[in-house]
Design a protein around this motif. Sequence first.
Motif, PDB file in Angstrom:
ATOM      1  N   TYR A  97       0.836  -1.208   0.000  1.00 13.76           N
ATOM      2  CA  TYR A  97       0.000   0.000   0.000  1.00 13.76           C
ATOM      3  C   TYR A  97       0.872   1.261   0.000  1.00 13.76           C
ATOM      4  CZ  TYR A  97      -3.120   3.662   1.608  1.00 13.76           C
ATOM      5  OH  TYR A  97      -3.809   4.845   1.723  1.00 13.76           O
ATOM      6  N   LEU A  98       1.935   1.270   0.789  1.00  8.16           N
ATOM      7  CA  LEU A  98       2.847   2.424   0.809  1.00  8.16           C
ATOM      8  C   LEU A  98       3.476   2.650  -0.559  1.00  8.16           C
ATOM      9  CD1 LEU A  98       4.950   2.370   4.113  1.00  8.16           C
ATOM     10  CD2 LEU A  98       3.288   4.072   3.382  1.00  8.16           C
ATOM     11  N   CYS A  99       3.930   1.573  -1.193  1.00  7.94           N
ATOM     12  CA  CYS A  99       4.534   1.681  -2.530  1.00  7.94           C
ATOM     13  C   CYS A  99       3.515   2.193  -3.542  1.00  7.94           C
ATOM     14  CB  CYS A  99       5.081   0.328  -2.974  1.00  7.94           C
ATOM     15  SG  CYS A  99       6.410  -0.315  -1.932  1.00  7.94           S
ATOM     16  N   PHE A 100       2.288   1.699  -3.447  1.00  5.96           N
ATOM     17  CA  PHE A 100       1.208   2.148  -4.331  1.00  5.96           C
ATOM     18  C   PHE A 100       0.974   3.647  -4.172  1.00  5.96           C
ATOM     19  CE2 PHE A 100      -3.341   3.254  -4.342  1.00  5.96           C
ATOM     20  CZ  PHE A 100      -3.617   3.113  -5.695  1.00  5.96           C
ATOM     21  N   GLU A 101       0.909   4.109  -2.925  1.00  9.34           N
ATOM     22  CA  GLU A 101       0.702   5.538  -2.662  1.00  9.34           C
ATOM     23  C   GLU A 101       1.836   6.374  -3.246  1.00  9.34           C
ATOM     24  OE1 GLU A 101      -0.050   6.834   1.334  1.00  9.34           O
ATOM     25  OE2 GLU A 101      -2.148   7.051   0.764  1.00  9.34           O
ATOM     26  N   GLY A 102       3.076   5.878  -3.113  1.00  4.80           N
ATOM     27  CA  GLY A 102       4.218   6.621  -3.637  1.00  4.80           C
ATOM     28  C   GLY A 102       4.174   6.763  -5.144  1.00  4.80           C
ATOM     29  N   VAL A 103       3.896   5.655  -5.858  1.00  2.43           N
ATOM     30  CA  VAL A 103       3.841   5.700  -7.322  1.00  2.43           C
ATOM     31  C   VAL A 103       2.642   6.534  -7.777  1.00  2.43           C
ATOM     32  CG1 VAL A 103       3.479   4.316  -9.407  1.00  2.43           C
ATOM     33  CG2 VAL A 103       5.083   3.541  -7.669  1.00  2.43           C
ATOM     34  N   GLU A 104       1.508   6.385  -7.094  1.00 10.42           N
ATOM     35  CA  GLU A 104       0.322   7.169  -7.458  1.00 10.42           C
ATOM     36  C   GLU A 104       0.604   8.663  -7.299  1.00 10.42           C
ATOM     37  OE1 GLU A 104      -4.459   7.180  -6.494  1.00 10.42           O
ATOM     38  OE2 GLU A 104      -3.023   7.033  -4.847  1.00 10.42           O
ATOM     39  N   LYS A 105       1.319   9.014  -6.236  1.00  6.89           N
ATOM     40  CA  LYS A 105       1.674  10.416  -6.003  1.00  6.89           C
ATOM     41  C   LYS A 105       2.556  10.946  -7.129  1.00  6.89           C
ATOM     42  CE  LYS A 105       3.837  13.379  -2.536  1.00  6.89           C
ATOM     43  NZ  LYS A 105       4.515  13.409  -1.235  1.00  6.89           N
ATOM     44  N   LEU A 106       3.557  10.174  -7.534  1.00 10.45           N
ATOM     45  CA  LEU A 106       4.428  10.583  -8.643  1.00 10.45           C
ATOM     46  C   LEU A 106       3.653  10.692  -9.949  1.00 10.45           C
ATOM     47  CD1 LEU A 106       7.642   8.432  -7.962  1.00 10.45           C
ATOM     48  CD2 LEU A 106       7.350  10.881  -7.567  1.00 10.45           C
ATOM     49  N   TRP A 107       2.750   9.738 -10.184  1.00  8.84           N
ATOM     50  CA  TRP A 107       1.951   9.744 -11.406  1.00  8.84           C
ATOM     51  C   TRP A 107       1.109  11.010 -11.509  1.00  8.84           C
ATOM     52  CZ3 TRP A 107       1.445   7.756 -16.034  1.00  8.84           C
ATOM     53  CH2 TRP A 107       0.226   7.863 -16.710  1.00  8.84           C
ATOM     54  N   HIS A 108       0.437  11.357 -10.412  1.00  6.18           N
ATOM     55  CA  HIS A 108      -0.402  12.562 -10.417  1.00  6.18           C
ATOM     56  C   HIS A 108       0.443  13.821 -10.545  1.00  6.18           C
ATOM     57  CE1 HIS A 108      -4.465  11.099  -9.894  1.00  6.18           C
ATOM     58  NE2 HIS A 108      -4.015  10.201  -9.039  1.00  6.18           N
ATOM     59  N   LYS A 109       1.642  13.799  -9.961  1.00  5.60           N
ATOM     60  CA  LYS A 109       2.497  14.990  -9.997  1.00  5.60           C
ATOM     61  C   LYS A 109       2.986  15.283 -11.409  1.00  5.60           C
ATOM     62  CE  LYS A 109       6.620  16.990  -7.857  1.00  5.60           C
ATOM     63  NZ  LYS A 109       5.964  18.215  -7.394  1.00  5.60           N
ATOM     64  N   PHE A 110       3.402  14.236 -12.124  1.00  7.38           N
ATOM     65  CA  PHE A 110       4.013  14.445 -13.436  1.00  7.38           C
ATOM     66  C   PHE A 110       3.026  14.324 -14.594  1.00  7.38           C
ATOM     67  CE2 PHE A 110       7.683  13.072 -10.813  1.00  7.38           C
ATOM     68  CZ  PHE A 110       8.456  14.213 -10.976  1.00  7.38           C
ATOM     69  N   ALA A 111       2.001  13.511 -14.450  1.00  6.79           N
ATOM     70  CA  ALA A 111       1.077  13.300 -15.556  1.00  6.79           C
ATOM     71  C   ALA A 111      -0.123  14.235 -15.518  1.00  6.79           C
ATOM     72  CB  ALA A 111       0.592  11.852 -15.565  1.00  6.79           C
ATOM     73  N   HIS A 112      -0.444  14.770 -14.341  1.00 12.64           N
ATOM     74  CA  HIS A 112      -1.642  15.609 -14.223  1.00 12.64           C
ATOM     75  C   HIS A 112      -1.327  16.963 -13.594  1.00 12.64           C
ATOM     76  CE1 HIS A 112      -4.093  12.170 -15.358  1.00 12.64           C
ATOM     77  NE2 HIS A 112      -3.440  11.456 -14.461  1.00 12.64           N
ATOM     78  N   ARG A 113      -0.118  17.460 -13.814  1.00  9.58           N
ATOM     79  CA  ARG A 113       0.293  18.719 -13.182  1.00  9.58           C
ATOM     80  C   ARG A 113      -0.619  19.881 -13.586  1.00  9.58           C
ATOM     81  NH1 ARG A 113       6.439  20.359 -13.774  1.00  9.58           N
ATOM     82  NH2 ARG A 113       6.620  18.524 -12.438  1.00  9.58           N
ATOM     83  N   HIS A 114      -0.899  20.002 -14.883  1.00  6.83           N
ATOM     84  CA  HIS A 114      -1.723  21.113 -15.366  1.00  6.83           C
ATOM     85  C   HIS A 114      -3.142  21.016 -14.806  1.00  6.83           C
ATOM     86  CE1 HIS A 114      -3.398  24.210 -17.916  1.00  6.83           C
ATOM     87  NE2 HIS A 114      -4.335  23.348 -18.338  1.00  6.83           N
ATOM     88  N   HIS A 115      -3.690  19.792 -14.798  1.00  5.25           N
ATOM     89  CA  HIS A 115      -5.036  19.586 -14.267  1.00  5.25           C
ATOM     90  C   HIS A 115      -5.104  19.955 -12.793  1.00  5.25           C
ATOM     91  CE1 HIS A 115      -8.934  17.780 -13.489  1.00  5.25           C
ATOM     92  NE2 HIS A 115      -8.371  17.031 -12.551  1.00  5.25           N
ATOM     93  N   HIS A 116      -4.051  19.573 -12.056  1.00  9.53           N
ATOM     94  CA  HIS A 116      -4.006  19.868 -10.617  1.00  9.53           C
ATOM     95  C   HIS A 116      -3.938  21.365 -10.370  1.00  9.53           C
ATOM     96  CE1 HIS A 116      -3.015  19.417  -6.390  1.00  9.53           C
ATOM     97  NE2 HIS A 116      -1.976  20.216  -6.582  1.00  9.53           N
TER      98      HIS A 116
END
Length: 290
Positions: A97-116
């Motif tokens: 679960y911790l690893c999942f949260e880390g990768v999900e956080k990176l994914w949202h940071k780099f793939a959805h930066r403009h949307h965020h």
Amino acid sequence: MAFASLFTLLDDIAAIMDDVAVMTKMAAKKTAGVVGDDLALNANQVTGVRAERELPIIWAVAKGSLINKLILIPVALILAVFAPVLIVPLLMLGGAYLCFEGVEKLWHKFAHRHHHDTETTTQPENESTSEADKIKGAIRTDFILSAEIIIIALGVVKDYDTMVKILVLFAIGVGMTVLVYGLVAILVKLDDFGAYLVRQGKAKLGNALLWFMPWFMRGLSVVGTLAMFLVGGGIFVHNWGWLHETLHALHWDSGIMEMLSSLVVGLLVGAICCAIVLPIMKWREHKSPN
């Protein structure tokens, strides 16, 4: 006879407390690495929060952390007695679960930066919801880290009687919570302390703090994300038999190589979990009525 019985009881209590003190010190040393990761992760949770909301959020997460430990300590003691075989699989599930949260956080940071960025600028009314989400997310993450701390501490006192186990686990649980969240509270208010120094005429030191803290908090954010992979990957490295033996054979089970192995394993586990979980979450979002 009464006095002899009383002195015997006091001697037994003193012996137990001596064992508790020694074992608590040993457990604290063993869990120091996880506590460092816990500190980085929790300081990261209040990055970007308005100054007046920092301490209330930290207090809310600290209370959640204490509740986590009040749940985990009895569960760990019960599992140690009745189902010790379940401890490692549950710990690995938490690591995933911790690893999942880390990768999900990176994914949202780099793939959805403009949307965020658009979302945060056009929807300020959702700040309270965002704060609640931060608190819930921090408490969930704390649950995994607390579980590892409790399991490590339980391993230190596994050969002692139940009373010593209970006292050591509660001492570690409460002590680490106070230490971590006390330090987080100090860290996030250092910029306010810098502003106070400027108002008091100590501009050089105050401005230095004001300049340093945003960089420090950004660095802590990076460390917090790395900590997710190091802790989660480390759980797999230490508890997955063939992987641990392979790394030991390659002499990668100590020092910098152990950290690098944990980081790589954490990234891989997180990526696999995201590849499985994120499509399911997206499918459920589309399926659920608006």
